[in-house]
Scaffold this active site. Structure first.
Site, mmCIF file in Angstrom:
data_model
loop_
_atom_site.group_PDB
_atom_site.id
_atom_site.type_symbol
_atom_site.label_atom_id
_atom_site.label_comp_id
_atom_site.label_asym_id
_atom_site.label_seq_id
_atom_site.Cartn_x
_atom_site.Cartn_y
_atom_site.Cartn_z
ATOM 1 N N ARG A 1 -2.280 20.948 -22.365
ATOM 2 C CA ARG A 1 -2.852 22.293 -22.441
ATOM 3 C C ARG A 1 -2.993 22.742 -23.890
ATOM 4 O O ARG A 1 -3.830 23.570 -24.215
ATOM 5 C CB ARG A 1 -1.940 23.306 -21.716
ATOM 6 C CG ARG A 1 -1.940 23.206 -20.222
ATOM 7 C CD ARG A 1 -0.841 24.083 -19.617
ATOM 8 N NE ARG A 1 -0.932 25.483 -19.962
ATOM 9 C CZ ARG A 1 -1.707 26.381 -19.355
ATOM 10 N NH1 ARG A 1 -2.470 26.009 -18.343
ATOM 11 N NH2 ARG A 1 -1.716 27.639 -19.730
ATOM 12 N N ARG B 1 -5.010 19.292 -33.475
ATOM 13 C CA ARG B 1 -6.227 19.158 -34.281
ATOM 14 C C ARG B 1 -5.906 18.905 -35.756
ATOM 15 O O ARG B 1 -4.917 19.399 -36.277
ATOM 16 C CB ARG B 1 -7.162 20.355 -34.088
ATOM 17 C CG ARG B 1 -6.600 21.718 -34.287
ATOM 18 C CD ARG B 1 -7.741 22.728 -34.272
ATOM 19 N NE ARG B 1 -7.964 23.348 -32.974
ATOM 20 C CZ ARG B 1 -7.386 24.487 -32.572
ATOM 21 N NH1 ARG B 1 -6.558 25.131 -33.351
ATOM 22 N NH2 ARG B 1 -7.654 24.991 -31.395
ATOM 23 N N ARG C 1 8.421 27.816 -10.783
ATOM 24 C CA ARG C 1 9.270 28.233 -11.884
ATOM 25 C C ARG C 1 9.035 29.724 -12.075
ATOM 26 O O ARG C 1 7.879 30.188 -11.975
ATOM 27 C CB ARG C 1 8.890 27.445 -13.149
ATOM 28 C CG ARG C 1 9.843 27.636 -14.306
ATOM 29 C CD ARG C 1 11.193 27.001 -14.034
ATOM 30 N NE ARG C 1 12.076 27.145 -15.188
ATOM 31 C CZ ARG C 1 13.398 27.163 -15.097
ATOM 32 N NH1 ARG C 1 14.001 27.027 -13.925
ATOM 33 N NH2 ARG C 1 14.126 27.280 -16.189
ATOM 34 N N ARG D 1 9.941 32.972 -25.627
ATOM 35 C CA ARG D 1 9.053 33.621 -26.611
ATOM 36 C C ARG D 1 9.252 35.127 -26.602
ATOM 37 O O ARG D 1 9.784 35.691 -25.642
ATOM 38 C CB ARG D 1 7.592 33.245 -26.362
ATOM 39 C CG ARG D 1 7.126 33.402 -24.942
ATOM 40 C CD ARG D 1 5.744 32.748 -24.737
ATOM 41 N NE ARG D 1 5.470 32.626 -23.309
ATOM 42 C CZ ARG D 1 4.468 31.954 -22.780
ATOM 43 N NH1 ARG D 1 3.601 31.315 -23.547
ATOM 44 N NH2 ARG D 1 4.293 31.901 -21.476
ATOM 45 N N GLU E 1 10.786 36.788 -23.154
ATOM 46 C CA GLU E 1 10.484 36.071 -21.912
ATOM 47 C C GLU E 1 11.557 35.025 -21.655
ATOM 48 O O GLU E 1 11.745 34.119 -22.469
ATOM 49 C CB GLU E 1 9.103 35.419 -22.046
ATOM 50 C CG GLU E 1 8.662 34.646 -20.824
ATOM 51 C CD GLU E 1 7.191 34.213 -20.909
ATOM 52 O OE1 GLU E 1 6.395 34.894 -21.591
ATOM 53 O OE2 GLU E 1 6.859 33.180 -20.315
ATOM 54 N N TYR F 1 -1.806 25.074 -11.699
ATOM 55 C CA TYR F 1 -1.486 25.775 -12.954
ATOM 56 C C TYR F 1 -2.802 26.268 -13.567
ATOM 57 O O TYR F 1 -3.255 25.769 -14.585
ATOM 58 C CB TYR F 1 -0.773 24.777 -13.868
ATOM 59 C CG TYR F 1 -0.113 25.337 -15.125
ATOM 60 C CD1 TYR F 1 -0.264 26.647 -15.539
ATOM 61 C CD2 TYR F 1 0.672 24.498 -15.898
ATOM 62 C CE1 TYR F 1 0.351 27.107 -16.684
ATOM 63 C CE2 TYR F 1 1.298 24.939 -17.051
ATOM 64 C CZ TYR F 1 1.125 26.250 -17.439
ATOM 65 O OH TYR F 1 1.722 26.701 -18.587
ATOM 66 N N ASP G 1 -5.515 28.738 -15.387
ATOM 67 C CA ASP G 1 -5.680 29.849 -16.305
ATOM 68 C C ASP G 1 -6.586 30.883 -15.633
ATOM 69 O O ASP G 1 -7.251 30.589 -14.640
ATOM 70 C CB ASP G 1 -6.336 29.367 -17.607
ATOM 71 C CG ASP G 1 -5.366 28.554 -18.454
ATOM 72 O OD1 ASP G 1 -4.163 28.871 -18.439
ATOM 73 O OD2 ASP G 1 -5.818 27.606 -19.128
HETATM 74 N N1 UDP Z 1 5.023 24.074 -25.239
HETATM 75 C C1 UDP Z 1 5.977 23.610 -26.119
HETATM 76 N N2 UDP Z 1 6.289 24.353 -27.222
HETATM 77 C C2 UDP Z 1 5.697 25.534 -27.479
HETATM 78 C C3 UDP Z 1 4.706 26.005 -26.602
HETATM 79 C C4 UDP Z 1 4.393 25.263 -25.478
HETATM 80 O O1 UDP Z 1 6.554 22.548 -25.902
HETATM 81 O O2 UDP Z 1 6.044 26.169 -28.492
HETATM 82 C C5 UDP Z 1 4.730 23.251 -24.053
HETATM 83 C C6 UDP Z 1 5.604 23.648 -22.866
HETATM 84 O O3 UDP Z 1 5.889 22.483 -22.115
HETATM 85 C C7 UDP Z 1 4.699 24.571 -22.087
HETATM 86 C C8 UDP Z 1 3.345 23.899 -22.286
HETATM 87 O O4 UDP Z 1 3.398 23.429 -23.638
HETATM 88 O O5 UDP Z 1 5.062 24.649 -20.737
HETATM 89 C C9 UDP Z 1 2.159 24.778 -22.088
HETATM 90 O O6 UDP Z 1 2.249 25.878 -22.955
HETATM 91 P P1 UDP Z 1 1.383 27.211 -22.710
HETATM 92 O O7 UDP Z 1 1.578 28.090 -23.900
HETATM 93 O O8 UDP Z 1 0.015 26.823 -22.328
HETATM 94 O O9 UDP Z 1 2.139 27.830 -21.454
HETATM 95 P P2 UDP Z 1 1.944 29.226 -20.691
HETATM 96 O O10 UDP Z 1 1.429 30.211 -21.677
HETATM 97 O O11 UDP Z 1 1.029 28.962 -19.525
HETATM 98 O O12 UDP Z 1 3.340 29.530 -20.241
#
Ligand code: UDP
Length: 376
Positions: free
Chosen positions: A177, A181, A256, A287, A308, A356, A358
């Protein structure tokens, strides 16, 4: 049930984006819907409320992003977007890194300044870790994309607390996801269109559902009268959990959950960014969002921060994320097969499809369902 079911063409279970788009489009075609929603508000997890002029996202940060022009034009009928670009900072034990994984991150991690140097570093780490062939799980996928240092500092701890299981037991698509880059670009998404609605997300739903042909009943649980609903309505759009619909007959799907703790401060800027991820294993939250940085229209002197915390899911909690591992995917397939046999019921949304998704994917799926339903 205090309504005449004969008046309705559709019963829609859940007032999130899938159900609300369906109701809106049905109304445009002269069809009448009753939406029942077990929560006290519409909008599903996109719901936002305003405090001190700040739009707080009650179910976690929602940034709309898409490559799909049709979806972007569609959502823009209901709101103006503010041009927000998500740029996340990661805090690993006090060290700060830019996300997603890009030349800024590589520079901060290794001091490398060119794409070739970054690639060489990642290749070397991948080789030392012995990763070859198709990655079998999230850990292998992550190391093969960005090497062991970034995996250890920015992914492993975050992922394992987010999902409550080892990165070796998670599907690799989850880490894909995030963009990787080799340019200096901190945009968290690769999509062409991105932003947050200027008046929050709830305003979108209020507009979408504003029709004489749509009735919404909040605080109403489908399962309190499931069999009557199924008997009495000609057609049903169901966006709740698919395993619950079928009374868990093939077993319970795993989800989850997350919970949030918010605090208001007399300040205009507490953490200096909309989102900071805490990527070590020990910090109990994943976060922290500072909402005023999502749209900069807040009242002067106030800021709201939300932590969170990931948590295990049980039936008393909100299901946020489907856990699409092998076990759950095979259970889901059984439910899906049952769902396809029920001509009268359409299953949709993150929970109805156990995907999952978006937001833009839910919008797209809802519009596709509408086209199919109305033979367009
Ligand atoms: N992820 C990570 N470190 C980060 C942010 C994301 O390892 O700092 C991984 C983690 O496994 C997460 C996945 O990337 O579940 C997808 O992140 P995303 O931000 O897309 O998750 P969402 O916002 O849907 O919770």
């Amino acid at each position: 049930m205090n309504y005449n079911t004969k008046n309705y063409d559709y019963l829609i279970v859940g007032a999130g984006p899938y159900g609300s788009i369906f109701a809106h489009e049905a109304a445009l075609r002269g069809k009448r819907s009753l939406i029942i929603e077990k929560r006290g508000h519409v909008g599903g997890n996109m719901y936002t409320h305003k405090e001190h002029g700040i739009n707080v996202h009650d179910y976690g940060a929602h940034i709309f992003h898409t490559d799909n022009k049709e979806v972007w034009d569609y959502v823009n009928q209901f709101t103006e977007f503010n041009g927000y670009i998500n740029q996340v900072v990661a805090d690993y034990k006090g060290e700060l890194y830019n996300l997603p994984f890009n030349m800024n991150t590589f520079y901060e991690m290794w001091g490398v300044k060119t794409p070739d140097e970054a690639r060489a570093k990642i290749e070397e780490q991948k080789k030392t870790a012995g990763i070859t062939g198709t990655p079998k799980n999230l850990e292998e996928q992550a190391i093969s994309l960005i090497g062991t240092d970034i995996y250890e500092k920015l992914i492993k701890g975050y992922t394992e607390k987010q999902w409550g299981r080892k990165a070796t037991e998670l599907p690799s698509f989850i880490i894909r996801r995030l963009p990787v880059r080799y340019i200096f670009d901190n945009n968290y998404f690769n999509h062409r269109y991105q932003g947050v609605p200027v008046d929050g997300y709830t305003a979108i739903f209020d507009k979408m559902l504003d029709s004489d042909l749509i009735d919404v009943q909040t605080d109403t649980d489908f399962f309190a009268h499931k069999s009557e609903y199924l008997d009495e309505f000609p057609r049903i759009v169901y966006t709740g959990m698919i395993d619950q619909f079928f009374d868990y007959q093939f077993g319970e799907l795993e989800y989850r959950s997350v919970r949030f703790e918010s605090e208001t401060f007399e300040s205009n800027n507490k953490q200096g960014n909309a989102v900071i991820n805490y990527t070590d294993a020990e910090t109990p939250y994943t976060r922290v969002m500072e909402w005023r940085h999502f749209d900069q229209k807040a009242d002067d002197g106030y800021t709201i921060l939300t932590k969170e915390y990931p948590q295990d899911w049980d039936r008393s909690k909100e299901a946020y994320y489907p856990v699409n591992d092998e076990r759950n995917s095979s259970i889901f397939k059984q439910y899906r097969a049952e769902a396809l046999k029920l001509d009268k019921v359409i299953f949709g949304g993150r929970l109805g499809n156990y995907q999952y998704y978006d937001m833009d994917q839910v919008f797209n799926a809802a519009l596709k369902t509408v086209a199919k339903e109305f033979g367009e």
